[in-house]
Design an enzyme around this catalytic site. Structure first.
Site, mmCIF file in Angstrom:
data_model
loop_
_atom_site.group_PDB
_atom_site.id
_atom_site.type_symbol
_atom_site.label_atom_id
_atom_site.label_comp_id
_atom_site.label_asym_id
_atom_site.label_seq_id
_atom_site.Cartn_x
_atom_site.Cartn_y
_atom_site.Cartn_z
ATOM 1 N N ALA A 1 -2.942 5.443 -0.379
ATOM 2 C CA ALA A 1 -3.011 3.986 -0.457
ATOM 3 C C ALA A 1 -1.683 3.388 -0.010
ATOM 4 O O ALA A 1 -0.628 3.895 -0.334
ATOM 5 C CB ALA A 1 -3.321 3.541 -1.875
ATOM 6 N N CYS A 2 -1.771 2.308 0.754
ATOM 7 C CA CYS A 2 -0.576 1.562 1.150
ATOM 8 C C CYS A 2 -0.916 0.082 1.060
ATOM 9 O O CYS A 2 -1.965 -0.280 0.549
ATOM 10 C CB CYS A 2 -0.089 1.969 2.539
ATOM 11 S SG CYS A 2 -1.173 1.483 3.888
ATOM 12 N N ALA A 3 -0.039 -0.753 1.552
ATOM 13 C CA ALA A 3 -0.228 -2.196 1.409
ATOM 14 C C ALA A 3 -1.589 -2.654 1.924
ATOM 15 O O ALA A 3 -2.302 -3.389 1.260
ATOM 16 C CB ALA A 3 0.893 -2.956 2.095
#
Length: 99
Positions: free
Chosen positions: A7-9
């Site tokens: 998961a990232c921004a």
């Protein structure tokens, strides 16, 4: 099949990392479901996909404390250097060590 969630921004930069992790996985003759998502939907994706581990991008490391109580699997921040270099081998190693 075991699943690894990244998961990232917004899920975009981690998508490239997923591609590199999959190449590393194939090279090692391993088989996992690896996917990327946005950090804001980690709890929902966790409930849908039941991953064995969750790795979050360094840029959203502040989310770790918020999300950790909502999931029942190992969750950690991806090593900054490995993330910056998009080093699929090292991030795959991190995920395997957490399993």
């Amino acid at each position: 099949m075991k699943t690894i969630m990244l998961a990232c921004a917004g899920g975009m930069s981690s998508s490239l990392l997923v591609t590199r992790m999959k190449k590393a996985m194939v090279k090692r003759n391993l088989e996992f479901n690896i996917f990327a998502t946005g950090a804001d939907v980690i709890p929902d994706e966790y409930r849908k996909t039941h991953p064995e581990v969750i790795l979050i991008g360094p840029q959203v490391s502040y989310m770790l404390a918020k999300v950790k109580p909502e999931v029942d699997v190992p969750i950690a921040v991806i090593d900054s250097k490995s993330y910056g270099l998009m080093d699929g081998e090292k991030v795959l190693d991190q995920a395997l060590a957490m399993m």
